[in-house]
Design a protein around this motif. Structure first.
Motif, mmCIF file in Angstrom:
data_model
loop_
_atom_site.group_PDB
_atom_site.id
_atom_site.type_symbol
_atom_site.label_atom_id
_atom_site.label_comp_id
_atom_site.label_asym_id
_atom_site.label_seq_id
_atom_site.Cartn_x
_atom_site.Cartn_y
_atom_site.Cartn_z
ATOM 1 N N TYR A 20 1.935 1.714 6.940
ATOM 2 C CA TYR A 20 2.507 0.733 7.785
ATOM 3 C C TYR A 20 3.092 1.204 9.267
ATOM 4 C CZ TYR A 20 1.632 -1.957 3.578
ATOM 5 O OH TYR A 20 1.086 -2.642 2.760
ATOM 6 N N GLU A 21 2.907 2.412 9.449
ATOM 7 C CA GLU A 21 3.433 3.305 10.691
ATOM 8 C C GLU A 21 3.468 2.207 11.804
ATOM 9 O OE1 GLU A 21 3.902 7.330 13.084
ATOM 10 O OE2 GLU A 21 2.420 6.966 11.570
ATOM 11 N N HIS A 22 2.563 1.654 12.098
ATOM 12 C CA HIS A 22 2.204 1.131 13.511
ATOM 13 C C HIS A 22 2.169 -0.433 13.214
ATOM 14 C CE1 HIS A 22 1.937 4.845 15.334
ATOM 15 N NE2 HIS A 22 0.747 5.246 14.710
ATOM 16 N N THR B 32 -3.743 -12.374 4.262
ATOM 17 C CA THR B 32 -5.233 -12.214 4.654
ATOM 18 C C THR B 32 -5.686 -12.226 6.271
ATOM 19 O OG1 THR B 32 -5.594 -14.629 4.414
ATOM 20 C CG2 THR B 32 -6.254 -13.044 2.619
ATOM 21 N N MET B 33 -4.719 -12.747 6.940
ATOM 22 C CA MET B 33 -4.837 -12.762 8.608
ATOM 23 C C MET B 33 -4.277 -11.708 9.195
ATOM 24 S SD MET B 33 -4.948 -16.999 9.050
ATOM 25 C CE MET B 33 -6.020 -18.062 8.337
ATOM 26 N N VAL B 34 -3.005 -11.311 8.845
ATOM 27 C CA VAL B 34 -2.108 -10.623 9.975
ATOM 28 C C VAL B 34 -1.444 -9.305 9.078
ATOM 29 C CG1 VAL B 34 -1.795 -12.427 11.636
ATOM 30 C CG2 VAL B 34 -0.203 -11.888 9.533
ATOM 31 N N ARG B 35 -1.632 -9.085 8.022
ATOM 32 C CA ARG B 35 -1.313 -7.948 7.135
ATOM 33 C C ARG B 35 -2.338 -7.045 6.856
ATOM 34 N NH1 ARG B 35 3.651 -6.220 8.066
ATOM 35 N NH2 ARG B 35 3.587 -5.229 6.015
ATOM 36 N N PRO B 36 -2.292 -5.683 6.752
ATOM 37 C CA PRO B 36 -3.452 -4.770 6.462
ATOM 38 C C PRO B 36 -3.668 -4.883 5.005
ATOM 39 C CG PRO B 36 -1.480 -3.613 6.943
ATOM 40 C CD PRO B 36 -1.132 -5.086 7.092
ATOM 41 N N SER B 37 -4.891 -4.358 4.638
ATOM 42 C CA SER B 37 -4.999 -4.553 3.175
ATOM 43 C C SER B 37 -6.088 -3.341 2.857
ATOM 44 C CB SER B 37 -5.864 -5.570 2.653
ATOM 45 O OG SER B 37 -7.375 -5.710 3.265
ATOM 46 N N ILE C 24 0.828 -1.281 0.079
ATOM 47 C CA ILE C 24 -0.020 0.052 -0.066
ATOM 48 C C ILE C 24 0.905 1.008 -0.168
ATOM 49 C CG2 ILE C 24 -1.795 1.162 1.226
ATOM 50 C CD1 ILE C 24 -2.685 -1.598 2.303
ATOM 51 N N ALA C 25 0.575 2.298 -0.964
ATOM 52 C CA ALA C 25 1.489 3.158 -1.185
ATOM 53 C C ALA C 25 0.994 4.432 -0.476
ATOM 54 C CB ALA C 25 1.593 3.548 -2.535
ATOM 55 N N VAL C 26 0.173 4.452 0.530
ATOM 56 C CA VAL C 26 -0.322 5.556 1.434
ATOM 57 C C VAL C 26 0.702 5.718 2.236
ATOM 58 C CG1 VAL C 26 -1.962 6.515 2.894
ATOM 59 C CG2 VAL C 26 -2.693 5.211 0.884
ATOM 60 N N ASP C 27 1.121 6.955 2.221
ATOM 61 C CA ASP C 27 2.351 7.337 3.307
ATOM 62 C C ASP C 27 1.957 7.365 4.753
ATOM 63 O OD1 ASP C 27 4.827 8.378 3.985
ATOM 64 O OD2 ASP C 27 4.034 10.414 4.529
ATOM 65 N N GLY C 28 2.656 6.583 5.520
ATOM 66 C CA GLY C 28 2.481 6.243 6.972
ATOM 67 C C GLY C 28 1.524 5.053 6.901
ATOM 68 N N PRO D 266 -8.316 3.223 13.100
ATOM 69 C CA PRO D 266 -9.262 3.372 11.689
ATOM 70 C C PRO D 266 -9.196 4.959 11.380
ATOM 71 C CG PRO D 266 -10.150 1.983 13.292
ATOM 72 C CD PRO D 266 -9.058 2.422 14.100
ATOM 73 N N GLU D 267 -9.457 5.834 12.199
ATOM 74 C CA GLU D 267 -9.494 7.282 11.900
ATOM 75 C C GLU D 267 -8.434 7.768 11.308
ATOM 76 O OE1 GLU D 267 -11.544 9.280 14.872
ATOM 77 O OE2 GLU D 267 -9.734 9.184 16.345
ATOM 78 N N ASP D 268 -7.117 7.466 11.918
ATOM 79 C CA ASP D 268 -5.646 7.806 11.519
ATOM 80 C C ASP D 268 -5.680 7.085 10.236
ATOM 81 O OD1 ASP D 268 -3.049 8.660 12.060
ATOM 82 O OD2 ASP D 268 -2.683 6.566 11.609
ATOM 83 N N ILE D 269 -6.001 6.020 9.866
ATOM 84 C CA ILE D 269 -5.822 5.644 8.537
ATOM 85 C C ILE D 269 -6.729 6.335 7.547
ATOM 86 C CG2 ILE D 269 -6.154 3.402 7.101
ATOM 87 C CD1 ILE D 269 -3.747 3.167 8.985
ATOM 88 N N ALA D 270 -8.033 6.573 7.916
ATOM 89 C CA ALA D 270 -8.848 7.271 6.863
ATOM 90 C C ALA D 270 -8.091 8.723 6.476
ATOM 91 C CB ALA D 270 -10.089 7.568 7.489
ATOM 92 N N ALA D 271 -7.525 9.350 7.857
ATOM 93 C CA ALA D 271 -7.028 10.513 7.345
ATOM 94 C C ALA D 271 -5.720 10.585 6.557
ATOM 95 C CB ALA D 271 -6.454 11.321 8.676
ATOM 96 N N LYS D 272 -5.008 9.457 6.616
ATOM 97 C CA LYS D 272 -3.623 9.229 5.667
ATOM 98 C C LYS D 272 -4.219 9.003 4.268
ATOM 99 C CE LYS D 272 -0.618 7.836 9.376
ATOM 100 N NZ LYS D 272 0.170 6.756 10.245
ATOM 101 N N ILE D 273 -5.381 8.344 4.114
ATOM 102 C CA ILE D 273 -5.673 8.300 2.689
ATOM 103 C C ILE D 273 -6.301 9.528 2.194
ATOM 104 C CG2 ILE D 273 -7.637 7.120 1.408
ATOM 105 C CD1 ILE D 273 -7.634 4.719 3.233
#
Length: 603
Positions: A341-343, A386-391, A335-339, A428-435
């Motif tokens: 994978y930060e956490h 599918t189990m332990v990485r984000p998508s 995923i190319a969205v900056d940050g 969740p809201e942090d990821i939405a903001a980064k997108i």
């Protein structure tokens, strides 16, 4: 005096409705059915009780559920750690379930006929009808205090069975949901989605597996134990059944914060979830979280002729396609969205070894879904992805003319819906903001883009392997599937169940997923089904679970041996949590403070 249900067979007659318009509410029919059920049961309670009470346990309340007879399961009686499995004789319970199986399946079919699609406002009356049906069915099975409760959105059903005479019994919260996903594209269904149909030992309908089939099976299983036991139940029961899970349970944070005392319990189990396969059993130790956004790209003030303006202005469809393609690295699949994978924590060798031992191979996984190749983030296996990485996935696109034939027009607007699955420590809201920030930084010239949060949020969830609840669940699965407990594997699920993290946050409980739908049952897709063999296994599993759990709880509470941990209390509960008031602030706090649970996360 302990209540003994005369049972659905002698009391509950499912209302055989055919759904034609999709919005007709069965409330009156349910009321008539329930009234008739109660009248018949009142007149025949004694004889029904005699007919259904077939256990060989002694007549005292205590010994009715004690471990004093030979187990009837096919699995090993001692688990991998040397703790004896519960040895109650379940012949009476199983006989009751088998004798009344047709009636209970007919009841499930009635619920499946209600098109309780929570995502579509036009079906809000149907979601409420499903809630009222569920409450009436709970009453007919012998649960008490069944109520339909308001949330500000789709309703929740509460019911219980509480033994006030024996305060030593633990309280078990059982969760499920009666709302379902939309059925589109309807033309791909072999049989109508809200006309349940049995083919080749499988029950086809929207919600058959997720989650009406599993929810009703859970309720019936408890009723079987209640009908066969002379002393009531070995545990107290509270039901939390909701109508908004498929849209992310948006009203549940505030609802649970405001009503946490009502749902207080020692253990929590979910009938939502499922098994990785229809073969070897597993215990789920985690769920990915979720967040979703909609991207709306706007160009000119109106649609334009593609000959007159084509090639000279920005086409919103082209701009949208470029934005969506840029969300992933084309070389690595990351995923190319900056940050983004930060956490995200790196996988340990032990975690990778556990995932590599999953009973479904990648080849079988591909064959089951009819795909030709597995793709995704480089350096990770399919199970890891599918189990332990984000998508991050595009789940819907709209723009331009899509009807029959051709319309040569440049659309003024185009939109896409993007769904992310998150892992522990992501908010969740942090990821939405980064997108949103990524989209703003990469918007092509000539268009504007609006990023809108969609009401689908779940905090990632992971729990410890060692707990009283997981120990009891693994022992029951081993018994039912006929395998040693050491062969019951651990896994994490790629999907999300929002209320699980909310139960942790507001009630201080980890939730063990105890469901029997398999991953290949076309959940959320056309031709969803539930194996009738899985229905049978689920109805037999819950009586065994409750008895085993009571045994484990007593053993731990009295220090009489056993390796299981006591009920795990995690996070804040009570007034400090209720004061948060739910909403995004509660979601953020839950993610930041409780993603990792109260103890070690396991696989």
């Amino acid at each position: 005096m302990a209540f003994r249900s005369a049972g659905a067979p002698s009391g509950f007659r499912p209302c055989r409705r055919r759904r034609s318009g999709g919005l007709a509410r069965p409330v009156i029919a349910v009321s008539f059915c329930l009234a008739a059920a109660l009248a018949r049961r009142a007149g025949a309670a004694a004889s029904a009780a005699d007919a259904t009470t077939t256990t060989t346990a002694s007549t005292t309340s205590t010994s009715s559920f004690s471990s004093n007879t030979t187990p009837t399961g096919t699995g090993a009686s001692v688990d991998g750690a040397g703790i004896a499995a519960s040895s109650m004789n379940f012949t009476g319970v199983d006989d009751w379930l088998e004798r009344h199986r047709p009636t209970h399946l007919d009841a499930l079919k009635d619920l499946l006929r209600i098109p309780s699609v929570s995502a579509l406002s036009s079906h809000a009356p149907d979601v409420r009808a499903a809630a009222e049906w569920t409450a009436a069915f709970a009453t007919s099975l012998g649960f008490r205090h069944a109520e339909v409760l308001e949330t500000g959105g789709h309703p929740v059903v509460y019911a219980d069975w509480l033994d006030e005479a024996d305060p030593s019994k633990p309280t078990v919260l059982l969760y499920g949901h009666f709302d379902v996903q939309p059925v589109d594209p309807e033309e791909l269904w072999v049989s109508p989605p809200f006309e349940p149909t049995v083919r080749d030992g499988k029950l086809y309908a929207r919600g058959a597996s997720d989650d009406k089939g599993n929810m009703v099976a859970m309720m019936v299983g408890v009723a079987g134990l209640l009908a066969a036991g002379e002393g009531g139940l070995p545990v107290n029961i509270k039901l939390l059944l909701e109508g908004q899970e498929e849209i992310g349970s948006p009203d549940m944070p505030t609802f649970l914060a405001d009503h946490s005392a009502r749902w207080a319990a020692d253990y929590a189990f979910s009938a939502d979830g499922g098994q990785v396969t229809s073969g070897p059993p597993g215990v789920c130790l985690g769920l990915r979280g979720s967040v979703a956004v909609e991207l709306t790209v706007t160009g000119a003030k109106g649609d334009l002729h593609s000959g007159t303006y084509g090639g000279a202005i920005q086409n919103p469809l082209h701009a949208l396609a470029k934005l969506l393609a840029g969300l992933h690295d084309p070389k690595t699949g990351a995923i190319a969205v900056d940050g983004f994978y930060e956490h995200v924590n790196a996988l340990s060798d032990d975690e990778r070894a556990v995932l590599a031992a999953q009973p479904v191979t990648e080849a079988d996984w591909l064959a089951n879904i009819g795909a030709s190749a597995a793709v995704g983030e480089a350096g990770y296996t399919t199970h890891e992805r599918t189990m332990v990485r984000p998508s991050l996935d595009v789940v819907g696109m709209v723009g331009g003319f899509t009807g029959e034939g051709l319309k040569t027009v440049l659309p003024a607007r185009a939109s896409a819906k993007v769904s992310c699955r998150l892992v522990p420590a992501q908010v969740p809201e942090d990821i939405a903001a980064k997108i949103a920030a990524h989209v703003a930084a990469h918007t092509p010239p000539g268009v504007t883009v609006e990023v809108t949060r969609l009401p689908f949020v779940a905090v990632p969830y992971a729990m410890r392997r060692e707990s009283t609840a997981n120990t009891a669940a693994a022992a029951v699965l081993a018994d039912l599937y006929g395998v040693p407990v050491r062969d019951v594997f651990s896994y994490r699920m790629g999907g999300s169940i929002p209320v699980v993290s909310l139960i942790r946050r507001y009630l201080g409980l980890d939730t063990t997923l105890f469901a029997f739908g398999a991953a290949d049952e076309a959940v959320h897709a056309p031709n969803e089904y539930f194996r009738l063999a899985s229905w049978d296994r689920a109805t037999r599993a819950y009586p065994r679970l409750l008895v085993r759990l009571a045994d484990e709880h007593r053993r731990v509470a009295t220090g009489a041996g056993g390796h299981a941990a006591p009920p795990q209390r995690v996070g804040a509960t009570g007034e400090d949590v209720a004061a948060m008031g739910g909403g995004d602030g509660a979601v953020r706090a839950a993610a930041e403070g409780l993603n990792s649970g109260g103890g070690k996360e396991d696989l």
